[in-house]
Write a protein that holds these residues in place. Structure first.
Motif, short mmCIF file in Angstrom:
data_model
loop_
_atom_site.label_atom_id
_atom_site.label_comp_id
_atom_site.label_asym_id
_atom_site.label_seq_id
_atom_site.Cartn_x
_atom_site.Cartn_y
_atom_site.Cartn_z
N THR A 104 43.30 24.12 26.36
CA THR A 104 42.47 23.27 25.37
C THR A 104 41.73 23.52 23.87
O THR A 104 41.87 22.61 23.28
CB THR A 104 40.76 23.13 26.24
OG1 THR A 104 41.16 23.44 27.72
CG2 THR A 104 39.58 21.75 26.19
N VAL A 105 41.77 24.81 23.45
CA VAL A 105 41.58 24.62 22.30
C VAL A 105 42.90 24.46 21.38
O VAL A 105 42.47 23.11 20.64
CB VAL A 105 40.97 26.21 21.81
CG1 VAL A 105 41.32 25.97 19.70
CG2 VAL A 105 39.88 26.81 22.17
N GLU A 106 44.16 24.06 21.84
CA GLU A 106 45.05 24.42 21.37
C GLU A 106 45.30 22.35 21.43
O GLU A 106 45.56 21.46 20.76
CB GLU A 106 46.01 24.80 21.44
CG GLU A 106 47.28 25.24 20.86
CD GLU A 106 48.12 26.05 21.43
OE1 GLU A 106 48.59 25.76 21.43
OE2 GLU A 106 48.68 27.62 20.71
N ALA A 107 44.80 21.82 22.58
CA ALA A 107 44.81 20.03 22.70
C ALA A 107 44.01 19.87 21.53
O ALA A 107 44.71 18.64 20.49
CB ALA A 107 44.51 20.18 24.89
N MET A 108 42.74 20.40 21.53
CA MET A 108 41.65 19.20 20.70
C MET A 108 42.40 19.91 19.23
O MET A 108 42.48 18.47 18.09
CB MET A 108 40.66 20.88 20.48
CG MET A 108 40.09 20.04 21.78
SD MET A 108 38.60 20.75 21.94
CE MET A 108 37.24 19.65 23.76
N GLU A 109 43.16 21.32 19.30
CA GLU A 109 43.69 21.40 17.64
C GLU A 109 44.82 19.72 17.36
O GLU A 109 44.69 19.34 16.13
CB GLU A 109 43.65 22.11 17.60
CG GLU A 109 43.15 23.63 17.69
CD GLU A 109 43.77 24.84 16.73
OE1 GLU A 109 42.43 25.63 16.21
OE2 GLU A 109 44.71 25.06 17.19
N CYS A 110 45.52 19.65 18.62
CA CYS A 110 46.56 18.86 18.04
C CYS A 110 46.29 16.91 18.22
O CYS A 110 46.61 16.64 17.97
CB CYS A 110 47.69 19.62 19.13
SG CYS A 110 48.29 20.41 19.45
#
Lengths: 664, 664
Positions: B498-504
């Motif tokens: 989820t962290v990476e998804a938000m960053e992306c």
């Protein structure tokens, strides 16, 4: 057509249809995934079709003159699995049905060609079953013209849903079918007004009947749960001189106790409670995958309906002077001596060394092959002259005779590729079709499906790089070689000259279980194969075109129009004292199928390795390693004459020489 | 609408149209390549449109409330270049016209967005201009609802040819437009009955007018060379409550001395003799690219027609309380504080460490972004629940108000992607749209065109691997990551949690001049980002997620759902005494934009390198080198539960550990 009473004296058509409903519901329930709504909704239509119209014999799924049944709405796969099981296809066992969607079963989530006999085509990507069916119907018309009605006389029936009809490819398909008056093609539209997100009206307000009429179809609308109406509509369809659409108004999940008509039945198991309640409502007292005897008997009888007709057909075939040729063509074997002329031509070409565009080379290959292989049936998506796909004096495929072997596909790349899949799957013909390589993006979904099914469709993709010139970046493939090479089981050929083009055409024809893509240049290129070979060198995928003068210090890899450039660079390097090999790489896929030892010998580790291709680098690392040089593209192209573009984008002999030198 | 007489007292409309004809003919002649037939055929229609209906001001190509003119039949690019030149667009100089199709000119072979002001969209790949225009028309309706008629009140005019209408995507486009009653969209169909291969009837017999009616359009047919009829039809179009088709019966190459009406005028220079004869026939005594004074004046006046209206609009904007917001949105800047909420959420997530599918993570990102960025306008191709594209309580985009921000695109992946391009090009909105990743093949031509144009369209592609499970190989992407990464200027993100998804998501929004594709899992996956970071780590493209315990002997690269597997493998290797790094690679493209030093530090040469991704290897060699290990797919997938597939295809912790050990 058999009368209903003789089919079953005990089970009613309603009960027969309910058998489909229950099997579909139970299969999905067991798998805890799948789509029960469509099979339940279309059970009545399918029951009438199979028990009264579809020409088939469950004991002979490969009977060449069977009607083809295509489930374009492939998510409803339990419909076809249930039908195959009920009618007695040997492979469609109870065990298979209860293993729906499991590893190793023949009952994949979507119907997969080659898994379960009776599944004519892999479906699921919406619209494509319908588009592929056009190829089936074309093949039938063409082969009927060639072999006569005694051997070829069957129909193609398609079940399509709202999703199929919303996809753009459906438009290409129905206008092609309309143009060619494919009157033995019938689409049964599951008009249930439901999509995954809810009502069709959320996203669509199309008058589908009006649209099909505008495409030249005959159209009828019925209540898809009224057996009498279904029967009369199917009978009507067989009498039209146009392709036919029957809009079957149905309820998705028909028979489900509380969910009938709801989009909730579309893509998930109904759940134990609903299944139990539905059983109750249908008065179905049997365990999952168990059938009432009368229903079982009635359906098995349906499965045998066509046996007499099939035997009569076999007798006609046996008596036919065309038996051997027909059987060979349907098996997909090439005629004896198919390559005699082209092999002679290849021997000649190493002497004459013509400089020409490889699209012309491809045309020259066709000139040699077209007469020798009467199954070849080609066309272009309105780029005939540019694609060099037309062989002089070929009659055009068209109504009413359909004996022509050149198809004007129109500006329908995706529809063309799907049609080609259908032609190949039907058998008896070997399809090829041309467009610009950049438009392989348009046809990609069908190219992929052809690769997944393993069908021999040959995609002629011309104008394969910035060498296309002035038309600019919208028309210049840059990433397409990499993107096509990424598709499993697709052979991507990029021949360097006429000899290689002819070799690649032979390979495309020899590979019966894979589609091919031929990447061909717009611009003229020099001959590079000037020495006679004892084998098809392109068949190795990559081979040393020129050895180094002494122990090689460098290897230059190239494909297509960049091979002459690699040779020129090698000349320069050799002159400067660097022994340099040149490797031509007409086909990555075939190369990586070669023995490791051969691969190593070609790749030449320990030498400086540089590749040149007017495309992106992705994938070339397998040849040049991590530190090798690559001369090619790293952006989109531009609009200018080809030679200017090669210069401006730095795809030059100088650049190749520099890339080698920088690494020496 | 201005009266004809006030526009020009000397030059007749016929002469004005002839100016287009001659410029088109001369431009192509000079370039020795191009398409004169279409501009010559549509010159009369274009003259009436520009001189009486199109709202524009040649001195302000960026006037936000201008009508949009879209040349879907992009091969006829000289039509738009001629019009821009004639009406006085500063960039459309005589010099540019005479440099048609040459390196560095703004007059590319097909109209390229961003080269020449006045070109609203890159066209050429047939059907896409039309499909993109739907996005323009939708953006107008939505922004009019948001900012009022005073600021937003313009039309979208499209010139489309037979090729555009034969392409399947045209069906998706016209049914979308019909469903949403986009009455400010008008298609001018160049009904010239000619395609490249010859007559349209060779390959098509569609009743186009009937088809558009079935799609919910109002339809009129006219003689496309009758100025009065054109004028009355265009006036009619502005008064309909549906999108409008005007079928303009024209002669291709109209005015050409001997070739008028012939497909020979379609795609090649007419030749010196024909050009001379045509000049004679048109009584056109001027040199190439020279204009009669009266004609020049008349056209320049047309170019100034909209100045008053534009100034009035500017005054309204200046007076509007919404001026700042409107201007910001049209510039494509994000609102201040757009990321405040999502940044807070990211800080929270490293603590809460939710295990969820990355499609859910993407949905969670949208939950934080949707309110903060009112320009976001999303949708799905009928997979809303599966794509997690819907933010709770969002009103649906629909007639009559169009204020909703969620679009039910229907089962039209290609149409959706093209529409998204149109929304982004219009400006004022930021579009995203969801489908299954495998269907990126369907939308690929529009994804590519978006990348070529550099528009911020965000493609939400869920079900990104065999992790999709039972639906089987038709629905499982295998080659799609490689194929998408191959497209220049497309950012392909595959977040791990989820962290990476938000960053992306943040990165996708921050990149104003590139489309993005988010590859998202169907299946649940563990959180891997459990430590707060001071920067957007995904913005580096790849980063060390976990350092080795001591001097690293091995590096494992992974993306998406395979990152936890890489971590587990590293755990095992560390336990066995092999210090192992884990690198997460959410975005290849951004990584290879980093400084060489950073790249080297991440890649870790000298360590054993292994990558794991549930997809094909192609492209990974840039991380793992020639001898690195790869754990992934090398064939199509299969139908079975996800965990079974990972096991059967050998994408396991064991396999990664073994791949490392084999190389230690």
């Amino acid at each position: 057509m058999t009368d209903a009473k003789t089919v079953s004296e005990k089970a009613s058509p309603k009960q027969m249809a309910d058998a489909i409903r229950v099997l579909a519901m139970d299969g999905v329930e067991k798998a805890k995934s799948g789509h029960p709504g469509m099979p339940m909704g279309m059970a009545d239509v399918a029951t009438v079709l199979f028990s009264k119209f579809l020409k088939f014999d469950a004991s002979r799924p490969d009977w060449a003159d069977r009607d083809r049944f295509i489930l374009s709405a492939g998510h409803g796969s339990m419909l076809i699995y249930a039908l195959l099981h009920l009618t007695g296809y040997k492979a469609a066992t109870k065990q298979e049905l209860s293993n729906f969607r499991q590893w190793g079963s023949k009952t994949a989530g979507h119907p997969e060609y080659g898994h379960m006999p009776g599944v004519e085509v892999t479906t699921g990507p919406l619209g494509q079953g319908l588009a592929t069916s056009v190829g089936f119907a074309m093949a039938e018309r063409h082969l009927a013209a060639k072999y006569g009605k005694d051997l070829v006389d069957h129909r193609t029936w398609v079940v399509a849903g709202d999703g199929c009809l919303m996809e753009g490819v459906s438009q290409e398909a129905i206008t092609l079918a309309g143009r060619y008056q494919l009157n033995k093609l019938t689409v049964l539209w599951d008009d249930n007004e439901i999509t995954i997100d809810g009502k069709v009206s959320l996203s669509d307000a199309t008058d589908q009947k009006g649209r099909f009429k505008a495409a030249g179809w005959a159209v009828k609308a019925i209540d898809g749960h009224d057996m009498k109406a279904i029967k009369s509509a199917l009978a009507w369809a067989t009498k039209q001189d146009k392709p036919t659409l029957i809009a079957c108004k149905t309820k998705i999940g028909k028979g489900a106790a509380t969910m009938e008509g709801s989009h909730k039945t579309h893509g998930a198991a109904l759940g134990a409670a609903e299944v139990a309640a539905t059983r109750l409502g249908l008065a179905w007292q049997h365990e999952p995958f168990e059938l009432p005897e009368a229903v079982d008997k009635a359906w098995k009888k349906v499965g045998r309906r066509g046996a007499t007709e099939r035997k009569a057909w076999e007798a006609r075939l046996a008596a036919s002077s065309q038996a051997a040729d027909f059987t060979r063509a349907m098996k997909g074997d090439l005629p004896e001596g198919a390559f005699a002329k082209i092999d002679a031509k290849i021997a000649e070409l190493v002497e004459t060394k013509p400089a020409q565009a490889t699209r012309q080379s491809s045309g020259a290959a066709l000139d040699e092959l077209f007469a020798a292989i009467p199954e070849l049936i080609g066309g272009s998506a309105d780029l005939t002259g540019s694609n060099n796909t037309f062989v002089k004096d070929t009659p055009i495929f068209d109504a009413p005779t359909y004996e022509g072997r050149y198809i004007n596909y129109g500006i329908r790349e995706f529809g063309m590729a799907a049609t080609m899949n259908g032609l190949a799957l039907h058998g008896g013909v070997i399809p090829y079709g041309g467009t610009f390589m950049v438009f392989a993006d348009y046809s990609r979904p069908a190219i992929r499906l052809g690769a997944l099914m393993g069908v021999r469709a040959i995609h002629v993709l011309t104008h394969d790089s910035i060498g296309l010139g002035e038309d600019g970046p919208t028309h210049q493939p840059v990433e397409h070689l990499a993107a096509l090479r990424a598709i499993p089981n697709l052979l991507v050929f990029r021949p360097a000259d006429t000899v290689e083009a002819m070799e690649c055409w032979k390979l495309a024809l020899e590979h019966k279980t894979a589609p091919s893509a031929l990447a061909l240049s717009r611009q003229k290129t020099a001959a590079v194969r000037t020495v006679a070979a004892t084998e098809n060198l392109s068949g190795k995928g990559a081979y040393e075109l020129r050895a180094a003068n002494g122990a090689a210090k460098a290897t230059i890899f190239a494909t297509g129009t960049e091979v002459p450039l690699a040779l020129a660079a090698a000349d320069r390097l050799e002159a400067e004292g660097t022994p340099t090999r040149v490797v031509s790489v007409p086909c990555f896929e075939l190369f990586f199928q070669q023995p490791k030892k051969y691969q190593d010998s070609v790749i030449g580790r320990g030498t400086v390795r540089v590749a040149v291709e007017a495309a992106i680098q992705q994938g070339w690392e397998r040849f040049i390693g991590e530190d090798g040089g690559f001369v090619g593209m790293s952006s989109f192209g531009a609009s200018a004459p080809a030679e200017v573009l090669y210069e401006k984008f730095g795809i030059t002999t100088d650049a190749v020489v520099d890339a080698v030198k920088a690494r020496l």
